[in-house]
Design a protein around this motif. Structure first.
Motif, mmCIF file in Angstrom:
data_model
loop_
_atom_site.group_PDB
_atom_site.id
_atom_site.type_symbol
_atom_site.label_atom_id
_atom_site.label_comp_id
_atom_site.label_asym_id
_atom_site.label_seq_id
_atom_site.Cartn_x
_atom_site.Cartn_y
_atom_site.Cartn_z
ATOM 1 N N ASN A 469 -7.079 0.479 1.258
ATOM 2 C CA ASN A 469 -6.722 0.275 2.669
ATOM 3 C C ASN A 469 -7.548 1.178 3.575
ATOM 4 O OD1 ASN A 469 -4.620 -1.538 1.848
ATOM 5 N ND2 ASN A 469 -3.336 0.260 1.438
ATOM 6 N N ASN A 470 -8.772 1.456 3.138
ATOM 7 C CA ASN A 470 -9.641 2.326 3.917
ATOM 8 C C ASN A 470 -10.106 1.627 5.182
ATOM 9 O OD1 ASN A 470 -11.115 0.748 1.782
ATOM 10 N ND2 ASN A 470 -12.823 1.289 3.111
ATOM 11 N N GLU A 528 -5.079 -3.287 -6.019
ATOM 12 C CA GLU A 528 -4.546 -4.288 -6.931
ATOM 13 C C GLU A 528 -5.571 -5.376 -7.262
ATOM 14 O OE1 GLU A 528 -2.788 -3.031 -4.307
ATOM 15 O OE2 GLU A 528 -1.781 -1.715 -5.722
ATOM 16 N N GLN A 529 -6.652 -5.483 -6.431
ATOM 17 C CA GLN A 529 -7.704 -6.451 -6.706
ATOM 18 C C GLN A 529 -8.914 -5.806 -7.372
ATOM 19 O OE1 GLN A 529 -8.740 -8.548 -3.166
ATOM 20 N NE2 GLN A 529 -6.682 -9.410 -2.855
ATOM 21 N N ILE A 558 -8.507 4.479 -5.137
ATOM 22 C CA ILE A 558 -7.267 5.239 -5.340
ATOM 23 C C ILE A 558 -6.094 4.422 -4.791
ATOM 24 C CG2 ILE A 558 -6.057 7.381 -4.836
ATOM 25 C CD1 ILE A 558 -8.765 8.700 -4.470
ATOM 26 N N ASP A 559 -5.087 4.294 -5.629
ATOM 27 C CA ASP A 559 -3.925 3.497 -5.255
ATOM 28 C C ASP A 559 -3.131 4.171 -4.152
ATOM 29 O OD1 ASP A 559 -0.715 2.873 -6.419
ATOM 30 O OD2 ASP A 559 -2.031 1.310 -5.643
ATOM 31 N N ALA A 601 3.522 -3.607 -8.022
ATOM 32 C CA ALA A 601 2.069 -3.855 -8.190
ATOM 33 C C ALA A 601 1.245 -2.586 -8.107
ATOM 34 C CB ALA A 601 1.583 -4.854 -7.141
ATOM 35 N N ASP A 602 1.782 -1.511 -7.543
ATOM 36 C CA ASP A 602 1.060 -0.244 -7.497
ATOM 37 C C ASP A 602 1.024 0.370 -8.883
ATOM 38 O OD1 ASP A 602 2.659 0.322 -4.353
ATOM 39 O OD2 ASP A 602 0.623 -0.421 -4.726
#
Length: 823
Positions: A469-470, A528-529, A558-559, A601-602
């Motif tokens: 989510n950067n 997740e992708q 990084i999750d 999913a994380d």
């Protein structure tokens, strides 16, 4: 008459110049040294000879081979026309200025050509022409002669001076007509002429006390030149003895290192007269030559002691010749010569000059490459002027002797600019004198770069960590490669590509600044992708040809806790209809009722799940395991207990901030289906009016479904199972009754939290096309990877299996009849 004389003079000069030109063409030796003879005072740009042809060179190559004159003196007077190879006069040449009265006069220089290097010695003999008239030092010569001087008395006169030599020098003297005096010329022991005034008849001071005569000096040139002086003779009273020197010529040798005021010699003259006529005074004769030499010496007028008054220099003047006169009180003079020879001392250190220098040189220059041409010169003579050269310290260079005065500086091994970008070459020249003198010359040699080094990364593999989510366009990493080369050879351009060309391209995801090596994210990533990228980074320099190197950059995503837990069982996709679980009334404390199955999913801590009740009746007969999601009875049921319990279960992950999901579950307590149905009806009709017809339909549907289910189970048991152990309470059902659930949903998740601590007797086919049941023996082995472990805490469990077997869900039974009730 004057015009005719000038014409004849000019014609004679031209003939003499022509003779010297013809003579210069024939005068060159076969030993590598050219010898020309020219006349002095040639006009500027007069051609001497074609030196290119005489050296055997091609006039077309002299420019490229850089033909030039090397000499500290001669290069002021001569130059070479590189267009036609002619050697011509550059400036006025005055033989008298260069060599004074020396019998021979030479100008020498070295003709240097390169590619290949050759050095030729050229010697030019400067011939004298009659360009100077005789001249007396004084225009008026005054002599005092006693009236009693007897006839045939010889009085020494001052000679006329002519800078020319040979036949062009003074040849004869002539005295104007008179009746008392004549001239006489004598030859001294050193070969010089002595001019004497001879008294022919007695003088009478009372008759004539002075005489004025014209003294004319004539040289032997063509045309002849003359010079005159007024000879004034004063007749005095009687003084009949002339001073006499003890030696006509004094020869002395003195070292050039003699300090100032050192005694050179003492000249002595005697006079037989008494009184003032016998008192002798010493002095230097006033001549032009003496005027030059007496700058370095002085004489004591009383005792004739000659001392130095300046620093002697053998390299400037090797010998001095001075005329000394002794004069008595009566005015009579005697003359003598003093010849002073200067002995050379080793007082001049060698001089090093760079005749040719190539800098910078490429670092890939082959051994033997010429760097510089070095000239060594020592002004001293003999062994004092012989010098040797060598290089101080260790360096990849050496000196190769070219001639007696020239050395070639060449390379001896390969050069590497990255190790040594420049050299400070120290050259020492030492002469052979005693004590030895030396000088040092420093040559700074720059090494030019060649593109022989590729860019080098700090390491072959880099690792970068990028949170998912950067922000798109932000810089995420910077790589750096160094190149020890210089200039464009060290300018680095960065580029990126996939390590495996079969993978998707990285250009839509990443970009790199080609100059700085800063890597940018082109889009926002989802852990997740994509969990990892491997990128090939190439650094290429700007040399010719360009060199490059590669490094691998592994980008780890990084999750972030951006996924809420998802509850798989009970399903939350039934449109708001509640789920039911039947609890046997006779359940003991700790009996397993059901298990909530959820996934996240994380990964890592963000996928650690915990289970909690958030809405339930108090006191509750049920408890839920925080880690496994198992719902168990917390006590035995009593007749007064409520038979229907509605609980809200919250599944929460361990992220920051924490995300959660909820599900509502109805737990119905009863021993038989008949006990369960009223509770189910109440559940569905809670808050709504009921009718008897609806209840009848529900009871009929429930009975039919139960009957069909019991018949189907019995048929399967009879046909496929020889032995079957029925559950203790319900002959056709397992202990726990679950609503309909498709375990294939687990294949989309890797983190199941529902375990299978027991082997089960009845398993329902996952696929609707399968029409029969699959029964397991109590001791039948089930593959571990196909089960969900009952002890699994659900904390970060990630399975690599894509599909699950039909036995992954515990005690799954048909809830078809509940679906029918919902109708």
């Amino acid at each position: 008459m004057m015009e005719i004389h000038q014409t004849q003079t000019y014609k004679g000069f031209r003939w003499q110049v022509t003779f010297f030109f013809l003579f210069s063409w024939l005068c060159h030796s076969a030993s590598g040294q050219l010898h020309y003879s020219i006349a002095e005072e040639l006009k500027q740009d007069s051609v001497i000879a074609n030196i290119v042809n005489d050296l055997g060179l091609d006039v077309k190559e002299v420019k490229s081979r850089r033909l030039r004159i090397v000499s500290r003196v001669s290069e002021k007077f001569f130059s070479v026309n590189l267009g036609n190879g002619d050697l011509y006069v550059k400036d006025r040449i005055d033989r008298e200025t260069l060599c004074r009265a020396a019998p021979t006069c030479f100008l020498t220089f070295d003709a240097v050509v390169e590619n290949p290097l050759n050095i030729y010695s050229v010697k030019i003999d400067i011939k004298d022409i009659n360009d100077n008239s005789p001249i007396f030092f004084h225009d008026t010569i005054t002599l005092e002669i006693n009236e009693l001087t007897p006839p045939r008395t010889h009085l020494v006169l001052q000679n006329a001076e002519d800078p020319d030599i040979g036949s062009n020098a003074v040849q004869s003297y002539r005295l104007s007509d008179n009746q008392y005096f004549t001239l006489n010329e004598n030859i001294s022991i050193d070969g010089s002429k002595i001019l004497e005034l001879v008294l022919d008849k007695p003088l009478d001071r009372e008759t004539l006390n002075f005489h004025e005569l014209i003294l004319t000096a004539t040289d032997g040139g063509n045309p002849k030149r003359t010079g005159t002086a007024l000879l004034r003779i004063i007749v005095t009273d009687y003084n009949d003895n002339v001073p006499v020197f003890t030696q006509q010529v004094y020869k002395i040798s003195i070292s050039e290192s003699a300090p100032i005021n050192s005694t050179v010699t003492v000249v002595t003259a005697t006079d037989k007269d008494d009184g003032t006529n016998g008192h002798i005074t010493y002095s230097f004769s006033r001549t032009a030559e003496n005027a030059f030499h007496t700058q370095m010496f002085n004489i004591n007028p009383a005792n004739g002691e000659i001392k130095t008054k300046g620093h002697l220099n053998f390299e400037v003047t090797k010998h001095y010749e001075m005329s000394v006169q002794a004069k008595d009180g009566g005015g009579l003079l005697a003359q003598s010569k003093v010849l002073i020879e200067i002995k050379d001392e080793n007082d001049n250190a060698p001089e090093i000059s760079i005749a040719s220098l190539s800098t910078p040189i490429p670092e890939d220059s082959a051994p033997g490459t010429l760097i510089a041409l070095i000239e060594v010169h020592d002004q001293d003579s003999g062994e004092n002027g012989e010098a040797e050269c060598h290089i101080l310290g260790s360096s990849p260079f050496q000196l190769v002797t070219s001639t007696s005065r020239y050395y070639k500086l060449v390379t001896t091994s390969a050069l590497d600019r990255e190790l040594v970008p420049w050299y400070n070459i120290t050259i020492l020249a030492t002469d052979r004198g005693s004590p030895q003198l030396s000088c040092i010359k420093y040559i700074k040699l720059d090494i030019s770069d060649v593109n022989d080094n590729p860019p080098v990364f700090v390491k072959s593999t880099f690792a970068a960590y990028l949170p998912e989510n950067n922000l798109p366009g932000a810089s995420i990493y910077s790589v750096y490669a160094s190149d020890p080369d210089a200039g464009d050879n060290s300018k680095i351009i960065y580029s990126i590509s996939n390590i495996n060309t079969e993978d998707f391209p990285v250009s839509p995801y990443f970009s790199i600044n080609i100059e700085t090596g800063v890597l940018y994210a082109q889009r926002s990533f989802d852990y997740e992708q994509h969990k990892e990228f491997q990128i090939n980074i190439m650094a290429k320099d700007n040399g010719s040809p360009p060199l490059s190197s590669n490094a691998t950059l592994i980008i780890h995503i990084i999750d972030q806790n951006d996924n809420a837990p998802k509850i798989l069982y009970p399903s939350t996709e039934s449109g708001g209809s509640p789920f039911f679980e039947m609890v046997p009334f006779a359940s003991v404390q700790g009996s397993l009722i059901t298990k909530v199955i959820a996934v996240d999913a994380d990964s890592g801590h963000n996928s650690w799940l915990s289970y909690h009740f958030i809405q339930m009746s108090e006191p509750s007969p049920f408890s839920i395991s925080q880690h496994t999601g198992e719902i168990r009875t917390s006590r035995m049921f009593q007749e007064k207990d409520i038979l229907k319990h509605k609980v809200v279960i919250m599944v929460k992950d361990n992220g920051e901030p924490s995300l959660s999901a909820t599900v509502t579950l109805s737990l119905v307590v009863g021993d038989h289906f008949q006990h369960v149905v009223p509770q189910i009806n109440n559940e569905f009709n809670d808050g709504e009016p009921s009718s008897n017809m609806q209840n009848i339909y529900l009871v009929i549907a429930l009975a039919l479904i139960s009957l069909l289910f019991i018949i189907a189970v019995m048929l399967v048991i009879i046909s496929k199972c020889k032995e079957s152990k029925p559950p203790p309470e319900f002959p056709t059902l397992n202990t726990n009754l679950y609503s309909q659930f498709d375990p294939r949903m687990l294949s989309n998740y890797n983190n199941g939290t529902l375990g299978l601590p027991y082997a089960y007797n009845v398993c329902v086919a996952l696929d609707s096309s399968e029409s029969d049941f699959s029964l397991l023996k109590p001791n039948q082995n089930v593959p571990v990877e196909n089960l969900i472990d009952a002890d699994d805490s659900g904390l970060g469990n990630e399975s690599s299996k894509e599909t699950l077997s039909p036995v992954e869900v515990k005690q799954i039974t048909f809830w078809t009849f509940f679906d029918g009730l919902q109708l």
